[in-house]
Design a protein around this motif. Structure first.
Motif, PDB file in Angstrom:
ATOM      1  N   UNK A 171       1.109  -1.393  -0.327  1.00  0.00           N
ATOM      2  CA  UNK A 171       0.312  -0.032  -0.159  1.00  0.00           C
ATOM      3  C   UNK A 171       0.868   1.321   0.338  1.00  0.00           C
ATOM      4  N   UNK A 172       0.690   2.430  -0.331  1.00  0.00           N
ATOM      5  CA  UNK A 172       1.013   3.722  -0.756  1.00  0.00           C
ATOM      6  C   UNK A 172       0.648   4.700   0.646  1.00  0.00           C
ATOM      7  N   UNK A 173       1.101   4.974   0.902  1.00  0.00           N
ATOM      8  CA  UNK A 173       0.481   6.000   1.917  1.00  0.00           C
ATOM      9  C   UNK A 173       1.150   7.626   1.358  1.00  0.00           C
ATOM     10  N   UNK A 174       0.132   8.226   0.998  1.00  0.00           N
ATOM     11  CA  UNK A 174       0.443   9.551   1.036  1.00  0.00           C
ATOM     12  C   UNK A 174      -0.355  10.325   2.626  1.00  0.00           C
ATOM     13  N   UNK A 175       1.197  11.646   3.193  1.00  0.00           N
ATOM     14  CA  UNK A 175       0.546  11.730   5.154  1.00  0.00           C
ATOM     15  C   UNK A 175      -0.042  10.618   5.471  1.00  0.00           C
ATOM     16  N   UNK A 176       0.095   9.564   5.072  1.00  0.00           N
ATOM     17  CA  UNK A 176      -0.720   8.536   6.277  1.00  0.00           C
ATOM     18  C   UNK A 176      -1.102   8.229   5.862  1.00  0.00           C
ATOM     19  N   UNK A 177      -2.218   8.035   4.459  1.00  0.00           N
ATOM     20  CA  UNK A 177      -2.982   7.860   3.669  1.00  0.00           C
ATOM     21  C   UNK A 177      -2.953   6.881   2.698  1.00  0.00           C
ATOM     22  N   UNK A 178      -3.722   5.797   3.305  1.00  0.00           N
ATOM     23  CA  UNK A 178      -4.281   5.356   1.699  1.00  0.00           C
ATOM     24  C   UNK A 178      -4.850   5.520   0.457  1.00  0.00           C
ATOM     25  N   UNK A 179      -3.194   5.275  -0.614  1.00  0.00           N
ATOM     26  CA  UNK A 179      -3.815   6.474  -1.756  1.00  0.00           C
ATOM     27  C   UNK A 179      -3.541   5.309  -3.278  1.00  0.00           C
ATOM     28  N   UNK A 180      -2.942   4.519  -2.958  1.00  0.00           N
ATOM     29  CA  UNK A 180      -2.712   3.296  -4.003  1.00  0.00           C
ATOM     30  C   UNK A 180      -2.105   1.730  -3.565  1.00  0.00           C
ATOM     31  N   UNK A 181      -2.138   0.605  -4.307  1.00  0.00           N
ATOM     32  CA  UNK A 181      -2.209  -0.087  -3.969  1.00  0.00           C
ATOM     33  C   UNK A 181      -1.479  -1.531  -5.098  1.00  0.00           C
ATOM     34  N   UNK A 182      -0.454  -2.015  -4.750  1.00  0.00           N
ATOM     35  CA  UNK A 182      -0.412  -2.911  -5.915  1.00  0.00           C
ATOM     36  C   UNK A 182      -0.230  -4.695  -4.979  1.00  0.00           C
ATOM     37  N   UNK A 183      -0.375  -6.350  -5.889  1.00  0.00           N
ATOM     38  CA  UNK A 183      -0.676  -6.931  -4.842  1.00  0.00           C
ATOM     39  C   UNK A 183       1.008  -8.112  -6.117  1.00  0.00           C
TER      40      UNK A 183
END
Length: 294
Positions: free
Chosen positions: A46-58
């Protein structure tokens, strides 16, 4: 990209990823995530921006030499800013040195080719309520579609020795995935059926609830007659009788069978690999297990 970080997905993240995939129109299974994390607990990022999840990949590892990319999603508000690419590179780095597969939606296939992926076939989703009285299908076994196949018994897959099921699954998948398969067929709310002839497995199908049409996958069979028998029996467990099956277009008899049963194409994704297409039994594959994990 100040404040952007990539880390492993939590259980809460896995539920969020499922919701994001649903918003993309992919119709993921309601409980798929529980089998997915068994396949590779560290394979979801999971990619987080400012602690908030904004993107994902498996980026799931199978065995010693195979991997599969899925769930590649950047939220609309952050697209075009490079966050998705950073996550993509992290996922591919995790699978470095392996043959990697994915199912790419049409609009992303050119980008995947730039990353070294090559198309093997298209998985075309067919949806509808299978009709037991469908006319014979050209190129398939003679006779009308039926919930039975001559000499074959349709049984609860849980009653078949698991070692036999796992060995059968290996005909259709490039690497062992026993833990995933055990969870996939055994999760509550889904039905797994096996076709058995004289103690030998000749088919396997699983249906699972989704927010849209109930998904069927895998659907393996020794013949169109066995495939139709399994699919019709599985459809009895769909709340409205409507199912969705992702069918390799490299298996024209499977496509013809589903068309003859009254299912219509609604979506497609290209199965792509970074290297030589693995040797799997496409002639027995009437529906792939999952577009997210292969």
């Amino acid at each position: 990209m100040t404040g952007f970080e990539i880390n492993g997905a939590s259980a809460a993240d896995m539920a969020l990823i499922r919701d994001w995939a649903d918003e993309e129109g992919w119709n993921p299974g309601d409980s798929d995530r529980f089998a997915f994390t068994v396949a590779d607990p560290a394979g979801f990022l999971v990619g987080r921006l400012g602690g908030e999840p904004v993107a994902c990949i498996s980026a799931v590892r199978y065995g010693e030499g195979f991997g599969f990319i899925g769930f590649y999603i950047a939220r609309p508000e952050v697209r075009g800013q490079g966050y998705g690419m950073r996550l993509w590179k992290a996922g591919m780095q995790r699978l470095d040195g392996r043959l990697v597969g994915l199912d790419g939606v049409v609009e992303q296939q050119d980008n995947y080719r730039k990353s070294g992926f090559r198309s093997a076939w298209n998985n075309v989703r067919h949806e509808g309520a299978p009709r037991a009285a469908a006319a014979p299908v050209d190129g398939a076994d003679p006779g009308k579609a039926s919930t039975t196949a001559s000499g074959v018994e349709i049984v609860d897959a849980a009653t078949v020795p698991f070692g036999q099921l796992a060995a059968y699954d290996r005909r259709f998948f490039p690497a062992p995935r026993d833990a995933f398969l055990a969870a996939w067929i055994g999760l509550p709310g889904r039905t797994a059926l096996a076709a058995v002839r004289d103690g030998r497995i000749e088919g396997l199908g699983v249906i699972r609830p989704c927010s849209g049409a109930s998904r069927v996958g895998p659907l393996y069979a020794a013949s169109p007659a066995v495939a139709s028998a399994l699919l019709l029996r599985l459809a009895e467990h769909a709340p409205d009788g409507v199912v969705a099956v992702d069918v390799p277009d490299a298996h024209p008899r499977a496509t013809a069978l589903l068309a003859g049963l009254g299912l219509n194409p609604t979506f497609e994704a290209a199965r792509m690999y970074t290297g030589q297409e693995p040797d799997v039994d496409l002639t027995g594959m009437y529906g792939v297990t999952s577009l997210e994990l292969g």
